[in-house]
Write an enzyme that holds these catalytic residues in place. Structure first.
Site, short mmCIF file in Angstrom:
data_model
loop_
_atom_site.label_atom_id
_atom_site.label_comp_id
_atom_site.label_asym_id
_atom_site.label_seq_id
_atom_site.Cartn_x
_atom_site.Cartn_y
_atom_site.Cartn_z
N TYR A 182 9.13 -25.75 44.22
CA TYR A 182 8.59 -26.03 42.88
C TYR A 182 7.80 -27.34 42.85
CZ TYR A 182 11.66 -22.34 41.05
OH TYR A 182 12.29 -21.15 40.80
N LYS A 233 18.24 -19.57 54.01
CA LYS A 233 17.63 -18.42 54.69
C LYS A 233 17.17 -18.89 56.07
CE LYS A 233 16.25 -14.08 54.63
NZ LYS A 233 17.24 -12.98 54.78
N ASP A 265 20.14 -13.67 50.53
CA ASP A 265 20.20 -12.27 50.14
C ASP A 265 21.64 -11.75 50.14
OD1 ASP A 265 20.08 -12.73 52.86
OD2 ASP A 265 18.75 -11.05 53.32
N ASP A 289 17.85 -21.40 41.35
CA ASP A 289 17.31 -20.88 40.10
C ASP A 289 17.69 -19.41 39.93
OD1 ASP A 289 15.86 -20.53 37.79
OD2 ASP A 289 13.90 -20.93 38.68
N ASP A 293 21.19 -17.77 37.59
CA ASP A 293 20.95 -16.79 36.52
C ASP A 293 21.76 -15.52 36.77
OD1 ASP A 293 19.27 -18.48 35.22
OD2 ASP A 293 17.48 -17.24 35.38
#
Length: 403
Positions: A182, A233, A265, A289, A293
Site C-alpha cells: 500500500y 507467502k 492462502d 487487510d 475482514d
C-alpha cells in the site's frame, strides 16, 4: 514505554470485550444511600472523523455513548470534528486536509468512522478517499493495527459457520499498517513493450519494519495463550521470505511462545475450517487487510468488531473494521456497535479511562442479552431476539449506559 504499556493492556485483557464477563455496576445506588461525588478531570481531546457513508450515523451514536459514560464515571471529552475521505474531497479537494492532520496530531486520540463510496470511485488515484486514510495512518506512525475477532455467545448462531466451530473464538490479528504494497514505491501506471497500459505496485519491507510489528505480536502472544502464527507467502514472494527469516530469528527471543508459519492462502482456508486454531496472527498490510475482514465475519457481521492502530509515541486511531457501506447510508439500519466498541478501546488504551471503557462494553453486551439486533446480525426464527433500527438500538444502549 508508552507502546509497551498499551500492548500490555491489549494482551492482558485478551480483548474479550464482548465475551461473557462480570459486568460493572451500571449506576446502582450505593448501599449507604450516600450521593457519590464524581470528580471530573481535564477533558480528553478527541479528533472525531465521521467520514463518509454510514460514518456520520454511527459516529453520532458513539459520541453520545461516550459522553454519557463519561458523565457517569467522571470523565469529560472534548470533540474536535474534522473532515476526511470523500467528505473532505467535496469540501476542500483533498482527502486529508492539512487542518485535519494538524488536529489529529494535537489530539489525545483519533476516533474514525469510515471513508469512501461509489461517488468517488472514478476520481484520480491521488485524490481518492482511501488516500486520506493511508496518509493519516502514515503521518501518525500508526504502524500496528490490532483487530480482535471474537465471537460472543449471544451471536454464535448469527455466524455463517456452525456454532460449534465459532463459539469461543478469540483471535487477535496484528497487521502491519504503514508499509508493504500500500505504500511501496515505485507504483503507478505505464506502458509495456507492446504498447499496452500497465499498472504496478511494489510490496517491500525492511528488516526493521518486520521486527517492530513482530515484536508487538510476540508480546501480545506472550500474555495471551502463547501461540503466534506468522502468515506470509514465502513460497513465491521474496518479500515474504525476508519476513519469515526475520520473524523466525526473533522467535529465539521468545522461547515461551509457540511460533508457526502459514501461507496466506492456507490461513484463509483455516480461518473458516478451524478458526479456534489461531490465537495471535501477525502478517503484512495486504494480507492483514483481507484476513481480518474474513475473520470478522466469524461473528456474523463486520458491524460488531473494532480495531486499534497504535504507534506508541502519539495518538492512536480507533475505527470499526467495516467500511462506509454507502448502499445503506441514511436508512437508519447501520450497526453502530463496532463504532461504540472502538470508542471503548480508545478509552482503555490511549486515554486511560478504563471505567468508561468497561461501562461501554457492558452496555453493548447487555443490548445483545436483551435481544436487540440490527439487520446484519439478525436471524429469522431465533427466540428472544428482534430486528430493530439503528436509532432504536442506540436509544436502548444510551438508557443502559446512563442507568
Amino acid at each position: 514505554d508508552s507502546l509497551k504499556n498499551k500492548l500490555r493492556m491489549l494482551a492482558t485483557k485478551s480483548l474479550q470485550s464482548l465475551a461473557p464477563q462480570r459486568r460493572p455496576s451500571l449506576g446502582r445506588a450505593s448501599p449507604s444511600g450516600r450521593v457519590r461525588h464524581v470528580i471530573v478531570c481535564k477533558a480528553h481531546k478527541i479528533c472525531v472523523l465521521p467520514g463518509d457513508g454510514i460514518g456520520p450515523e454511527i459516529m453520532s451514536v458513539a459520541t453520545k455513548a461516550l459522553t454519557a459514560a463519561g458523565q457517569k464515571e467522571g470523565e469529560e471529552f472534548e470533540y474536535m470534528y474534522e473532515l476526511i475521505g470523500g467528505a473532505a474531497i467535496d469540501a476542500t479537494g483533498s482527502p486529508l486536509p492539512d487542518k485535519t492532520l494538524a488536529t489529529a496530531k494535537a489530539s489525545d486520540a483519533v476516533l474514525l468512522a469510515a471513508i469512501g463510496g461509489y461517488k468517488w470511485d472514478t476520481y484520480p488515484n491521488e485524490i481518492r478517499p482511501e488516500k486520506g486514510l493511508l496518509k493519516i495512518r502514515s503521518e501518525l506512525n500508526a504502524f500496528a493495527n490490532l483487530r480482535p475477532a471474537i465471537v460472543p455467545k449471544q451471536l454464535a448462531d448469527s455466524s455463517p459457520l456452525k456454532r460449534e466451530l465459532v463459539e469461543g473464538v478469540d483471535i487477535l490479528i496484528v497487521r502491519e499498517l504503514v508499509g508493504g504494497i500500500y505504500f511501496g514505491k515505485p507504483r503507478g501506471f505505464g506502458t509495456n513493450e507492446k504498447g499496452e497500459r500497465i499498472g504496478y505496485n511494489t510490496m517491500v519491507y525492511s528488516e526493521s519494519e518486520v521486527e517492530r510489528i513482530a515484536r508487538v505480536a510476540f508480546e501480545a502472544a506472550r500474555k495471551r495463550n502463547k501461540r503466534l502464527c506468522s502468515v506470509e507467502k514465502s513460497n513465491v514472494l521474496e518479500v515474504s521470505q525476508l519476513w519469515k527469516e526475520v520473524v523466525t530469528k526473533m522467535g529465539k527471543d521468545y522461547p515461551d511462545v509457540e511460533l508457526t508459519h502459514m501461507y496466506v492462502d492456507n490461513a484463509a482456508m483455516q480461518l473458516v475450517r478451524n478458526p479456534k486454531y489461531f490465537d495471535v496472527v501477525v502478517t503484512s498490510n495486504l494480507f492483514g487487510d483481507i484476513l481480518s475482514d474474513e475473520a470478522s465475519m466469524l461473528a456474523g457481521s463486520l458491524g460488531m468488531l473494532p480495531s486499534a492502530s497504535i504507534s506508541g509515541d502519539g495518538p492512536g486511531i480507533y475505527e470499526p473494521v467495516h467500511g462506509s457501506a454507502p448502499d445503506i447510508a441514511g436508512q437508519d439500519i447501520a450497526n453502530p456497535m463496532a463504532m461504540v466498541m472502538s470508542a471503548a478501546m480508545m478509552c482503555k488504551y490511549d486515554l486511560n479511562c478504563p471505567k468508561v471503557s468497561d461501562r461501554l462494553e457492558a452496555a453493548v453486551s447487555q443490548v445483545l442479552d436483551d435481544g436487540l439486533r440490527t439487520g446484519d446480525i439478525y436471524k429469522e426464527g431465533f427466540p428472544n431476539t428482534r430486528k430493530v433500527k439503528c436509532s432504536e438500538l442506540s436509544e436502548h444502549l444510551l438508557r443502559i449506559i446512563s442507568a
